[in-house]
Motif scaffolding. Structure first.
Motif, PDB file in Angstrom:
ATOM      1  N   ILE A  22     -11.576   1.183   5.916  1.00 61.70           N
ATOM      2  CA  ILE A  22     -10.662   1.500   7.089  1.00 61.70           C
ATOM      3  C   ILE A  22      -9.990  -0.845   7.151  1.00 61.70           C
ATOM      4  N   VAL A  23     -10.988  -2.272   7.118  1.00 58.84           N
ATOM      5  CA  VAL A  23     -10.105  -3.225   6.592  1.00 58.84           C
ATOM      6  C   VAL A  23      -9.246  -2.540   5.207  1.00 58.84           C
ATOM      7  N   LYS A  24      -9.166  -2.058   4.136  1.00 59.06           N
ATOM      8  CA  LYS A  24      -9.028  -2.170   3.195  1.00 59.06           C
ATOM      9  C   LYS A  24      -7.457  -1.390   2.913  1.00 59.06           C
ATOM     10  N   ALA A  25      -7.780  -0.467   4.104  1.00 61.27           N
ATOM     11  CA  ALA A  25      -6.408   0.051   4.253  1.00 61.27           C
ATOM     12  C   ALA A  25      -5.642  -0.831   4.938  1.00 61.27           C
ATOM     13  N   PHE A  26      -5.770  -1.324   6.068  1.00 59.32           N
ATOM     14  CA  PHE A  26      -4.998  -2.316   7.131  1.00 59.32           C
ATOM     15  C   PHE A  26      -4.267  -3.312   5.679  1.00 59.32           C
ATOM     16  N   VAL A  27      -4.947  -3.712   4.578  1.00 54.48           N
ATOM     17  CA  VAL A  27      -4.895  -4.971   4.150  1.00 54.48           C
ATOM     18  C   VAL A  27      -3.914  -3.817   2.960  1.00 54.48           C
ATOM     19  N   ASP A  28      -3.317  -2.856   2.528  1.00 57.78           N
ATOM     20  CA  ASP A  28      -3.299  -1.887   2.102  1.00 57.78           C
ATOM     21  C   ASP A  28      -1.211  -1.855   2.685  1.00 57.78           C
ATOM     22  N   SER A  49      -8.638 -11.783   1.855  1.00 56.45           N
ATOM     23  CA  SER A  49      -6.490 -11.725   2.325  1.00 56.45           C
ATOM     24  C   SER A  49      -7.090 -12.075   3.432  1.00 56.45           C
ATOM     25  N   ASN A  50      -5.599 -12.717   3.161  1.00 59.15           N
ATOM     26  CA  ASN A  50      -5.900 -13.669   3.839  1.00 59.15           C
ATOM     27  C   ASN A  50      -4.942 -12.675   5.433  1.00 59.15           C
ATOM     28  N   ALA A 187      -5.183   3.152   9.811  1.00 56.34           N
ATOM     29  CA  ALA A 187      -3.726   2.834   9.782  1.00 56.34           C
ATOM     30  C   ALA A 187      -3.101   2.941  10.093  1.00 56.34           C
ATOM     31  N   HIS A 188      -1.956   4.366   9.487  1.00 57.48           N
ATOM     32  CA  HIS A 188      -0.733   5.246   9.445  1.00 57.48           C
ATOM     33  C   HIS A 188      -0.728   5.156  10.901  1.00 57.48           C
TER      34      HIS A 188
END
Ligand SMILES: NC(=O)c1ccc[n+]([C@@H]2O[C@H](COP(=O)([O-])OP(=O)(O)OC[C@H]3O[C@@H](n4cnc5c(N)ncnc54)[C@H](OP(=O)(O)O)[C@@H]3O)[C@@H](O)[C@H]2O)c1
Length: 291
Positions: A22-28, A49-50, A187-188
């Motif tokens: 989920i964290v990766k999806a928000f960064v994406d 990621s910042n 995230a979407h």
């Protein structure tokens, strides 16, 4: 409907199975996220990621967690804690902190079979927690996705044994979804829907509908398929959990379309939440498992 101002998001329970994806999806999608972790949590797999901020805190302390949520003006709290390791109860303090800090929406750690009104121990624990959220006046959004595609080798013990074990008949369809799709969906939905549209609803998603027999056939030429009443060795890691999850198929409850109140499954209901991500191509088990 599009939102003018995206909500501020925090995640509690950045574990490998759903929290980190989920964290990766928000960064994406270039969206910031605050990770709330215990002092001892291993966060080495978090994306560098910042957009990702970490707050380590005693997550049993309502006032400490509330302080962090308030300081960061968090609108949405997503929980990815483990059911198996007792994390569902650990959500209580974080939920109280969320309510005290003015969080608008809480996503409890669901991300599996439907649980609303469930009577088996795991669905019941998750369902009871959703009732608890209601009792403290904190709106919830629950996402049901069936099994993650990457769980299939573990469920069937095929990687450990070279045999794809099917506990029971394995002829009733269940829902399977790639974890990257589940995380991307979270995230979407949170960044495209008006938050109040998501209050106190259950979203049911499905990447692929398949029986265990059909999934076993994907291993044709690489593993044998065997029908059993129980996995062959009790010392297999969480064998009873795997047997339970496999039996859910024969019982119908492994589908995202399962409804505990009526005791029925519905194929259309199983993927009804997919409509919130129109145009998205959902990955298949064959693609994720590279079979
Ligand atoms: N659909 C599927 O196929 C599937 C597969 C797996 C899991 N799931 C679901 O996904 C969710 C995550 O489950 P998981 O077992 O896979 O988790 P996981 O990815 O192993 O991560 C566990 C997370 O929970 C936290 N946690 C565990 N016990 C805690 C406690 N007592 N207090 C506070 N934090 C605690 C851990 O934090 P620390 O690092 O601090 O311990 C970690 O961040 C569950 O709802 C589960 O049912 C679904």
């Amino acid at each position: 409907m599009s939102k003018a101002c995206p909500p501020t998001i925090a995640l509690f329970g950045a574990g490998k199975n759903i929290g980190i994806p989920i964290v990766k999806a928000f960064v994406d999608i270039n969206s910031p996220i605050l990770v709330i972790a215990r002092p001892t949590s291993d966060l080495s797999a978090l994306p560098k990621s910042n957009l990702v901020t970490v707050a380590r805190v005693d997550t049993t302390s309502v006032s400490s967690v509330a302080g962090i949520l308030r300081d960061n003006r968090i609108d949405v709290l997503i929980s990815g804690v483990s059911y198996i390791k007792g994390g569902v109860d650990a959500q209580v303090a974080v939920a109280r902190a969320s309510r005290n800090a003015g969080v608008k929406l809480f996503l409890p750690s669901e991300f599996g079979i439907p649980t609303g009104g469930g009577t088996d121990p795991m669905p019941k624990a998750k369902s009871d927690f959703a009732e608890y959220l209601k009792s403290i006046g904190l709106p919830s959004l629950r996402i049901y996705c069936g099994q993650f595609h990457h769980s299939i080798p573990w469920l069937s013990a095929v990687d450990e044994t070279g045999t794809f074990y099917i506990v029971g008949k394995g002829t009733t369809p269940q829902s399977y979804t790639a974890v990257s799709d589940v995380a991307g969906y979270v995230a979407h939905v949170l960044t495209t829907q008006t938050l109040s549209n998501l209050f106190d609803i259950e979203l049911r998603i499905e990447g692929q509908r398949a029986t265990l027999v059909e999934l076993g056939a994907l291993y044709s030429g690489t593993a044998t398929v065997e029908h059993v009443q129980a996995l062959p060795r009790k010392d297999m890691y969480y064998s009873e959990v795997r047997e339970y999850l496999q039996n859910n198929g024969d019982r119908g409850i492994g589908s995202s379309g399962w409804d505990w109140a009526s005791g029925t499954d519905d194929e259309n209901r199983a993927s009804s939440g997919n409509a919130f991500w129109s145009g998205h191509r959902w990955l298949t088990a064959k693609e994720v498992l590279r079979l």
